[in-house]
Design a protein around this motif. Structure first.
Motif, PDB file in Angstrom:
ATOM      1  N   ARG A  17      10.824  12.053 -11.246  1.00 32.67           N
ATOM      2  CA  ARG A  17      10.137  13.017 -11.452  1.00 32.67           C
ATOM      3  C   ARG A  17       9.244  12.914 -12.632  1.00 32.67           C
ATOM      4  O   ARG A  17       8.246  13.208 -12.794  1.00 32.67           O
ATOM      5  N   SER A  30      -1.658  13.486 -13.220  1.00 35.84           N
ATOM      6  CA  SER A  30      -0.569  14.398 -13.762  1.00 35.84           C
ATOM      7  C   SER A  30       0.027  13.943 -15.234  1.00 35.84           C
ATOM      8  O   SER A  30      -0.136  12.836 -15.579  1.00 35.84           O
ATOM      9  N   VAL A  68       3.540  21.128 -17.853  1.00 37.34           N
ATOM     10  CA  VAL A  68       3.302  20.065 -16.783  1.00 37.34           C
ATOM     11  C   VAL A  68       1.781  20.555 -15.989  1.00 37.34           C
ATOM     12  O   VAL A  68       1.465  21.915 -15.909  1.00 37.34           O
ATOM     13  N   GLY A 120       2.899  15.586 -18.316  1.00 40.10           N
ATOM     14  CA  GLY A 120       3.892  16.548 -18.667  1.00 40.10           C
ATOM     15  C   GLY A 120       4.254  16.435 -20.102  1.00 40.10           C
ATOM     16  O   GLY A 120       4.178  15.242 -20.754  1.00 40.10           O
ATOM     17  N   LEU A 125       4.788  11.986 -13.489  1.00 37.03           N
ATOM     18  CA  LEU A 125       3.821  12.801 -14.397  1.00 37.03           C
ATOM     19  C   LEU A 125       3.153  11.842 -15.368  1.00 37.03           C
ATOM     20  O   LEU A 125       2.646  12.022 -16.541  1.00 37.03           O
ATOM     21  N   PHE A 162      -1.249  19.115 -13.061  1.00 35.99           N
ATOM     22  CA  PHE A 162      -1.649  18.236 -11.776  1.00 35.99           C
ATOM     23  C   PHE A 162      -3.055  18.409 -11.676  1.00 35.99           C
ATOM     24  O   PHE A 162      -3.243  19.729 -11.749  1.00 35.99           O
ATOM     25  N   TYR A 188      13.847  15.662 -20.360  1.00 33.82           N
ATOM     26  CA  TYR A 188      13.070  16.564 -19.252  1.00 33.82           C
ATOM     27  C   TYR A 188      14.145  17.362 -18.455  1.00 33.82           C
ATOM     28  O   TYR A 188      13.672  18.660 -18.375  1.00 33.82           O
TER      29      TYR A 188
END
Length: 165
Positions: free
Chosen positions: A48, A57, A73, A59, A52, A75, A15
């Protein structure tokens, strides 16, 4: 063949690498900067990635021939969870126009629908005509709302949205 991997803490280093590459490749497509995010610790990237992995959320990283080549990503809006926001969308230059971007957006859109979202929104920089065209082909349209782009006063961002049925 391109496959997607959900961003989770075990993928935090991938990531980080993809996000930093994206910030270097297309800096005006993001609200943050390479200078800022390259200073994050490995612990920050782990957090982070963990952020996710919630019901609100998600990603994805795109993966092709043993390397990661894209990111997206999303949300759900905190005030209105029927709105999902697409963010951090990027595809490596060598993978553009191969369907990778479409695959990433479709995965996020599917997640948003499952989560109860009715509207799928994003912000795109005014100078990024290729991205605007890409999103229009996927059914997004400009809403009329704009914002100043925080990192360059000569640019602004268009809000684009599509209704999820």
């Amino acid at each position: 063949m391109v496959t997607l991997r959900q961003i989770t803490p075990p993928f935090a280093s991938a990531y980080k690498a993809v996000r930093l590459r994206a910030l270097q490749d297309t800096p005006s497509a993001f609200g943050s900067t390479y200078a800022r995010e390259s200073q994050f610790s490995d612990g920050d990237w782990q957090q982070r990635a963990l952020n996710l992995c919630t019901p609100r959320s998600i990603g994805y990283l795109a993966h092709h021939e043993d390397k990661f080549c894209g990111i997206a990503v999303s949300f759900l809006n905190e005030q209105n969870p029927q709105q999902a926001q697409l963010m951090s969308m990027w595809v490596a230059p060598e993978q553009r126009r191969t369907g990778t971007g479409h695959l990433l957006v479709n995965a996020i859109e599917s997640w948003a629908r499952t989560g109860g979202a009715h509207t799928f929104q994003l912000m795109v920089t005014s100078g990024n005509l290729a991205a605007i065209s890409f999103y229009e082909r996927l059914g997004f349209s400009k809403t009329g709302r704009t914002e100043l782009y925080p990192n360059d006063p000569t640019l602004f961002e268009y809000e684009m949205a599509k209704h999820l049925l």
